[in-house]
Design a protein around this motif. Structure first.
Motif, PDB file in Angstrom:
ATOM      1  N   ILE A  23       0.220   3.871   7.001  1.00  0.00           N
ATOM      2  CA  ILE A  23      -1.016   3.379   6.407  1.00  0.00           C
ATOM      3  C   ILE A  23      -2.039   3.104   7.499  1.00  0.00           C
ATOM      4  O   ILE A  23      -1.723   2.528   8.542  1.00  0.00           O
ATOM      5  CB  ILE A  23      -0.760   2.092   5.593  1.00  0.00           C
ATOM      6  CG1 ILE A  23       0.354   2.320   4.556  1.00  0.00           C
ATOM      7  CG2 ILE A  23      -2.045   1.616   4.931  1.00  0.00           C
ATOM      8  CD1 ILE A  23       0.031   3.352   3.530  1.00  0.00           C
ATOM      9  N   CYS A  59       0.835  -1.203   0.000  1.00  0.00           N
ATOM     10  CA  CYS A  59       0.000   0.000   0.000  1.00  0.00           C
ATOM     11  C   CYS A  59       0.870   1.254   0.000  1.00  0.00           C
ATOM     12  O   CYS A  59       0.570   2.240  -0.698  1.00  0.00           O
ATOM     13  CB  CYS A  59      -0.923  -0.002   1.217  1.00  0.00           C
ATOM     14  SG  CYS A  59      -2.296  -1.174   1.133  1.00  0.00           S
ATOM     15  N   LEU A  82      -8.734   0.988   2.834  1.00  0.00           N
ATOM     16  CA  LEU A  82      -7.994   2.142   3.321  1.00  0.00           C
ATOM     17  C   LEU A  82      -8.898   3.030   4.157  1.00  0.00           C
ATOM     18  O   LEU A  82     -10.080   3.194   3.860  1.00  0.00           O
ATOM     19  CB  LEU A  82      -7.434   2.939   2.146  1.00  0.00           C
ATOM     20  CG  LEU A  82      -6.338   2.244   1.323  1.00  0.00           C
ATOM     21  CD1 LEU A  82      -5.992   3.104   0.117  1.00  0.00           C
ATOM     22  CD2 LEU A  82      -5.099   1.980   2.161  1.00  0.00           C
ATOM     23  N   ALA A 141      -7.013   8.171  -3.194  1.00  0.00           N
ATOM     24  CA  ALA A 141      -6.159   7.434  -4.123  1.00  0.00           C
ATOM     25  C   ALA A 141      -6.939   6.394  -4.910  1.00  0.00           C
ATOM     26  O   ALA A 141      -6.407   5.819  -5.860  1.00  0.00           O
ATOM     27  CB  ALA A 141      -5.029   6.753  -3.353  1.00  0.00           C
ATOM     28  N   TYR A 161       2.089   2.117  -3.495  1.00  0.00           N
ATOM     29  CA  TYR A 161       1.116   2.776  -4.371  1.00  0.00           C
ATOM     30  C   TYR A 161       0.731   4.170  -3.881  1.00  0.00           C
ATOM     31  O   TYR A 161       0.368   5.032  -4.677  1.00  0.00           O
ATOM     32  CB  TYR A 161      -0.137   1.910  -4.499  1.00  0.00           C
ATOM     33  CG  TYR A 161       0.098   0.625  -5.247  1.00  0.00           C
ATOM     34  CD1 TYR A 161       0.569   0.622  -6.550  1.00  0.00           C
ATOM     35  CD2 TYR A 161      -0.132  -0.602  -4.633  1.00  0.00           C
ATOM     36  CE1 TYR A 161       0.793  -0.563  -7.234  1.00  0.00           C
ATOM     37  CE2 TYR A 161       0.083  -1.796  -5.308  1.00  0.00           C
ATOM     38  CZ  TYR A 161       0.550  -1.769  -6.608  1.00  0.00           C
ATOM     39  OH  TYR A 161       0.779  -2.948  -7.277  1.00  0.00           O
ATOM     40  N   LEU A 162       0.802   4.378  -2.562  1.00  0.00           N
ATOM     41  CA  LEU A 162       0.400   5.670  -2.002  1.00  0.00           C
ATOM     42  C   LEU A 162       1.579   6.602  -1.753  1.00  0.00           C
ATOM     43  O   LEU A 162       1.376   7.752  -1.342  1.00  0.00           O
ATOM     44  CB  LEU A 162      -0.346   5.445  -0.680  1.00  0.00           C
ATOM     45  CG  LEU A 162      -1.635   4.627  -0.755  1.00  0.00           C
ATOM     46  CD1 LEU A 162      -2.181   4.372   0.640  1.00  0.00           C
ATOM     47  CD2 LEU A 162      -2.670   5.329  -1.613  1.00  0.00           C
ATOM     48  N   ARG A 198      -7.356   0.222  -9.193  1.00  0.00           N
ATOM     49  CA  ARG A 198      -7.860   1.592  -9.043  1.00  0.00           C
ATOM     50  C   ARG A 198      -9.342   1.657  -9.360  1.00  0.00           C
ATOM     51  O   ARG A 198      -9.941   2.713  -9.308  1.00  0.00           O
ATOM     52  CB  ARG A 198      -7.119   2.533  -9.999  1.00  0.00           C
ATOM     53  CG  ARG A 198      -5.626   2.659  -9.776  1.00  0.00           C
ATOM     54  CD  ARG A 198      -5.282   3.485  -8.571  1.00  0.00           C
ATOM     55  NE  ARG A 198      -3.836   3.717  -8.502  1.00  0.00           N
ATOM     56  CZ  ARG A 198      -3.226   4.244  -7.444  1.00  0.00           C
ATOM     57  NH1 ARG A 198      -3.923   4.571  -6.374  1.00  0.00           N
ATOM     58  NH2 ARG A 198      -1.917   4.418  -7.444  1.00  0.00           N
ATOM     59  N   HIS A 245      -7.052   8.121   3.214  1.00  0.00           N
ATOM     60  CA  HIS A 245      -6.306   7.631   2.054  1.00  0.00           C
ATOM     61  C   HIS A 245      -7.173   7.440   0.818  1.00  0.00           C
ATOM     62  O   HIS A 245      -6.656   7.140  -0.256  1.00  0.00           O
ATOM     63  CB  HIS A 245      -5.673   6.271   2.367  1.00  0.00           C
ATOM     64  CG  HIS A 245      -4.705   6.260   3.497  1.00  0.00           C
ATOM     65  ND1 HIS A 245      -3.669   7.158   3.607  1.00  0.00           N
ATOM     66  CD2 HIS A 245      -4.607   5.443   4.578  1.00  0.00           C
ATOM     67  CE1 HIS A 245      -2.967   6.897   4.696  1.00  0.00           C
ATOM     68  NE2 HIS A 245      -3.518   5.860   5.305  1.00  0.00           N
TER      69      HIS A 245
END
Length: 254
Positions: free
Chosen positions: A91, A80, A103, A110, A83-84, A129, A107
């Motif tokens: 996280i 995570c 999430l 995203a 990607y973030l 996504r 968060h």
């Protein structure tokens, strides 16, 4: 014309990721990881966990299970964070009514959806996504009560297909069906509240993974994609994601 169905992703298809990996719209990323790590790596991942995760880990009776839980959540945090663009310890997760993690609200801009599963020392993590996603994995092995479980949980269509399999293909057919059904249920976040016999999946070895029918909506199955995975010899997995024509990429996790 019926669309081309995705074929199984074999063990040879898993790749090492690029140093700066991005998850684009229309992509599904699945990672495989070992939960058995050296003591130093376990301690490092344990330090990234939240207080409630460390408490959950402590509830396991055996040290091996406590370590595998810590590694499993540590890997999830690491991915995570990738990607973030955040440190794994930053996280934050929230949980649905059936326990599905997502999430935390801070968060969610995203649009990162994920799910995880494990069998023994092998873990799979799926990211998108797009819409809801679910993943499952199982070690294919003889199961003495497989026929009874199929009679109890498979749909009428699945029971018929399973019953017609040669004896030597039944163990694989059982786990193909089970992982595909579990992946779909996990994507919905319904847990055991969704009857497993209320929808049909393909299960014959060699047949592409498909969601065939979802009661009572005749159009629901066409809204989903189902992928079959072969992450290790004698293991099968499945990914279910809402949406069509997405690209599946499979990665090895460090």
């Amino acid at each position: 014309m019926d669309p081309v169905r995705p074929m199984p992703v074999s063990e040879r298809a898993w790749q090492s990721p690029a140093p700066r990996l991005t998850l684009e719209d229309g992509e599904i990323h699945v990672w495989r990881a070992s939960l058995d790590r050296p003591a130093g790596a376990v301690d490092s991942m344990r330090r990234t966990l939240s207080a409630d995760e460390r408490q959950r880990a402590s509830r396991f009776r055996f040290e091996r299970d406590r370590e595998r839980f810590a590694v499993g959540r540590g890997v999830l945090r690491r991915l995570c964070g990738l990607y973030l663009d955040l440190d794994p310890g930053q996280i934050r997760f929230s949980y649905g009514p059936r326990g599905k993690p997502s999430l935390a609200p801070g968060h969610r801009s995203a649009r990162l959806g994920f799910n995880l599963a494990h069998s023994g020392s092998l873990a799979l993590y799926a990211f998108t996504r797009g819409g809801p996603i679910g993943v499952d994995v199982e070690h294919v092995r003889p199961l003495p009560d497989a026929d009874d479980l199929a009679a109890r949980f498979f749909s009428a269509c699945e029971r018929e297909t399973y019953g017609e399999l040669p004896p030597g293909q039944k163990p694989l057919g059982f786990y193909l069906c089970w992982t595909r059904k579990e992946a779909f249920v996990k994507a919905l976040g319904e847990g055991l509240s969704l009857p497993l016999d209320s929808f049909d999946v393909s299960l014959a070895p060699g047949e592409p993974a498909r969601l065939l029918q979802v009661a009572p909506d005749p159009d629901e199955a066409a809204r989903w994609s189902l992928y079959s995975l072969e992450p290790r010899p004698a293991f099968v997995g499945a990914v279910a994601v809402r949406g069509r024509n997405q690209q599946l990429l499979c990665w090895d996790c460090c």
